[in-house]
Design a protein around this motif. Structure first.
Motif, short mmCIF file in Angstrom:
data_model
loop_
_atom_site.label_atom_id
_atom_site.label_comp_id
_atom_site.label_asym_id
_atom_site.label_seq_id
_atom_site.Cartn_x
_atom_site.Cartn_y
_atom_site.Cartn_z
N HIS B 31 26.58 -35.63 -110.94
CA HIS B 31 25.34 -34.68 -111.59
C HIS B 31 25.65 -33.65 -110.57
O HIS B 31 24.49 -32.88 -110.63
CB HIS B 31 24.13 -35.39 -111.43
N PHE B 308 16.85 -32.82 -112.59
CA PHE B 308 17.45 -32.34 -112.73
C PHE B 308 17.99 -30.20 -113.47
O PHE B 308 18.12 -29.63 -112.24
CB PHE B 308 18.99 -32.30 -113.53
N GLN B 311 15.79 -28.34 -110.21
CA GLN B 311 16.53 -27.97 -108.83
C GLN B 311 17.57 -26.90 -109.80
O GLN B 311 17.19 -26.13 -109.15
CB GLN B 311 17.92 -29.06 -108.83
N LEU B 312 17.70 -26.53 -110.83
CA LEU B 312 18.18 -25.93 -111.88
C LEU B 312 17.47 -24.54 -111.78
O LEU B 312 17.78 -23.54 -111.01
CB LEU B 312 18.76 -26.32 -113.01
N ALA B 315 17.49 -23.56 -108.47
CA ALA B 315 18.45 -22.66 -107.40
C ALA B 315 18.70 -21.53 -108.49
O ALA B 315 18.83 -20.03 -107.65
CB ALA B 315 19.32 -23.32 -107.43
N LEU B 316 18.68 -21.73 -109.53
CA LEU B 316 18.45 -19.99 -110.38
C LEU B 316 17.68 -18.86 -110.23
O LEU B 316 17.74 -17.94 -109.51
CB LEU B 316 18.55 -19.83 -112.17
#
Lengths: 314, 339
Positions: B31, B308, B311-312, B315-316
């Protein structure tokens, strides 16, 4: 899980060639271009004036403007008598007879395979240049031609030797040795071809149970170690084993060793370190000493530390 | 895309995925993403732009999946039936032939069309429609063109496309406009001498102005003097992120390289939008590849993919805010140097 980075900021010193610290002084000294200073050590920038076309003939990687020979690529200068050429740093593979290469089958044609070998043209592997089942020396039959895909099919990786060149410059390769043939039990890493140094043997075995095949075309095969006495085709040629697509059982330790070696090779290629068996061995030992994870070496700071450790005088 | 791969390489990757301690070719976990490089404001003439690269080593010249995205606002007439605000979003994906040297130009066109379809359908969905694309009600609106160029493909192209589109849309500034209205002079005597055009129109309709009372009267607009290129496009938090699950029987992994993509039968694209820190909604879902999935499996995968995507997304967003700060600082420094 995911980490972001910025693109490196562009440096503004275009037109300035970066040299290795060892030759920087020599380069700075020779401001006047004369015949003597065209040493092979020097690097060129594209567009850099090399010499006058009155005294030299232009070769590959150069062009002439206003009676001056100008480099068209970044690379090292090579001079043969009055012929001046530049060998590019980033380029495709220039084959030479006897080179060991790793290639991938691109096409199956009548009586031949086309092989992608990172060269300008696809290499040619003739049906007559491979070992066939049932004895090394025998005539190629029509039945062999019909079942060419059972030997090699599209996508297959193989290790071979450059045998000869055709009139158009394409290379002909052969696998008529027990060392050569189809590759399995591992993965491929691609690096710039200039980084592969010519070695006594391009079949390297690292003590961590990993075999390496350093193809001079920049393709490196990293695989599980196969003991010499277990190598296929030892006693009588076993076509079943040589052309097999099935991998052996690979344990986790070997897998992680393969991944680690692949990452080391990628990192060294990023920093443009020429690869030899000694360098790879040392780098692997360094990485194991650091006790980091398999992917750690891809991080920038670890990679820089690795290269610094390899360059450190002992 | 269709990287050629030998059977033994494929078997090696698949066996590694299914082993008890999965490890990928470059030592990543299942992952983990490769390092993502992101930069906004790369195209000076666009209203918003971004460049995204998956998997390029910092000091390396090339490599990785690279996508360039840019948005451009165009003025168009609001057609009947488009509502008061109007405003359309049109996405186009172009693939550089250098990214897919093995493809013929026809195959490249098809691939571009595939990418364009999924991106356009997702981003132009009414639920994501920004509220500030109107210029003059019922008359003029902004047409938002989102153009993406695939410069190189080293796997996981969908995530890169969506991420770059999101970054470019985040970066988009809409020019501030002010509607201009013709106000007829009160006295009838002055009429017809100053603005011939308008009086002509009025005469054609008839002298009674009762019918036009409820019509919007603004006929033109001007760009107001604003301290920046414009105001950020509204609803920029809403633009979706895509997570591609690469599925091989029971195992799945994220951010596949080309060789990994070639050795799995099925990809599940899930596009999420996060309107608030707690809630999320699926904007698009797509299965790519010849493999099959059972419905219960899809449900399970959707549940597992949400964290996921979150989180993406987080973070982005952090990275995009950093980029905003970086670019503003840069501008300040530039002006400070000049003065």
């Amino acid at each position: 899980m995911i980490s972001f980075a910025s693109f490196p900021t562009q440096t503004q010193n275009y037109g300035i060639t970066k040299h290795h610290p060892d030759v920087q002084d020599d380069v700075n000294m020779d401001i006047v271009f004369d015949e003597e200073d065209l040493s092979s050590k020097r690097l060129t920038c594209p567009g850099e004036v090399l010499t006058s076309s009155q005294t030299f003939m232009r070769g590959h990687g150069t062009y002439v403007v206003d009676e001056e020979v100008i480099s068209s690529v970044a690379g090292t200068i090579e001079k043969v008598n009055k012929l001046i050429s530049v060998r590019a740093v980033r380029t495709r593979y220039n084959p030479e007879v006897g080179d060991l290469i790793v290639g991938r089958i691109a096409e199956v044609q009548p009586k031949r395979w086309k092989v992608d070998a990172n060269s300008r043209q696809d290499a040619v592997l003739m049906l007559s240049s491979v070992n066939l089942p049932g004895g090394v020396q025998r005539r190629k039959l029509e039945s062999d031609e019909l079942q060419m895909r059972t030997f090699f099919e599209e996508g297959d990786l193989l290790v071979a030797e450059v045998q000869a060149f055709f009139a158009d410059g394409a290379m002909s390769i052969h696998t008529r040795s027990l060392k050569y043939g189809k590759l399995r039990n591992g993965q491929l890493v691609v690096v710039p071809p200039v980084l592969i140094r010519r070695l006594k043997s391009h079949f390297v075995t690292l003590p961590c149970g990993v075999d390496l095949i350093l193809g001079l075309n920049g393709y490196i095969w990293v695989s599980k170690h196969v003991k010499d006495n277990e190598q296929e085709g030892e006693e009588g040629f076993d076509a079943e084993a040589v052309y097999s697509n099935r991998n052996d059982a690979i344990d986790d330790a070997t897998r992680s060793a393969i991944a680690r070696v692949s990452n080391i090779i990628r990192t060294l290629a990023t920093y443009f370190v020429p690869l030899t068996d000694a360098v790879l061995l040392e780098a692997y030992e360094w990485c194991v000493e650091q006790e980091g994870g398999v992917a750690d070496v891809l991080q920038q700071d670890v990679g820089e530390a690795l290269v610094a450790a390899l360059n450190a005088p002992r | 895309m269709m990287a050629s791969i030998s059977k033994s390489e494929k078997a090696y990757i698949q066996a590694s995925l299914l082993s008890s301690n999965p490890l990928r070719a470059d030592g990543r976990g299942l992952h983990d993403y490769r390092t993502v490089s992101l930069e906004t404001g790369v195209a000076p003439l666009a209203n918003g732009s971004a460049r995204v690269n998956f998997g390029k080593a910092v000091d390396e010249g090339g490599g990785g999946t690279e996508v360039l995205a840019a948005t451009k606002l165009e003025i168009e007439d609001v057609k009947p039936g488009e509502g008061e605000e109007g405003g359309r979003i049109v996405c186009t994906v172009t693939c550089s032939p250098a990214a897919y040297p093995q493809l013929s130009s026809n195959a490249l066109d098809e691939l571009q069309y595939d990418y364009t379809t999924i991106l356009h359908q997702t981003l132009s969905h009414p639920s994501l429609h920004p509220t500030d694309l109107g210029i003059i009600p019922y008359k003029k609106s902004w047409l938002l063109n989102v153009d993406l160029v695939v410069l190189s493909d080293a796997g996981n192209i969908y995530d890169a496309l969506f991420m770059s589109a999101r970054a470019a849309l985040w970066d988009t500034k809409v020019p501030v406009t002010r509607a201009v209205q013709y106000v007829p002079p009160q006295s009838d005597g002055a009429r017809g001498k100053t603005d011939t055009e308008d009086t002509m129109e009025v005469e054609g309709v008839g002298s009674s102005s009762l019918d036009t009372r409820h019509m919007p009267t603004a006929s033109d607009f001007e760009l107001s003097d604003y301290w920046d290129e414009g105001a950020p496009l509204s609803g920029r938090e809403k633009w979706p992120v895509c997570v591609t699950l690469n599925i091989h029987s029971t195992a799945y992994f994220l951010d596949a390289t080309l060789l990994e993509e070639a050795s799995i039968p099925l990809k599940l694209l899930v596009v999420y939008t996060f309107t608030s820190p707690t809630s999320s909604s699926i904007q698009a879902l797509r299965l790519v590849g010849p493999g099959e999935l059972q419905l219960p499996q899809i449900e399970k995968l959707l549940q597992e993919s949400e964290p996921f995507a979150r989180q993406l997304h987080t973070a982005l967003n952090t990275k995009l805010k950093d980029e905003d700060i970086r670019r503003n600082q840069k501008a300040r420094d530039r002006f400070a140097l000049r003065s």
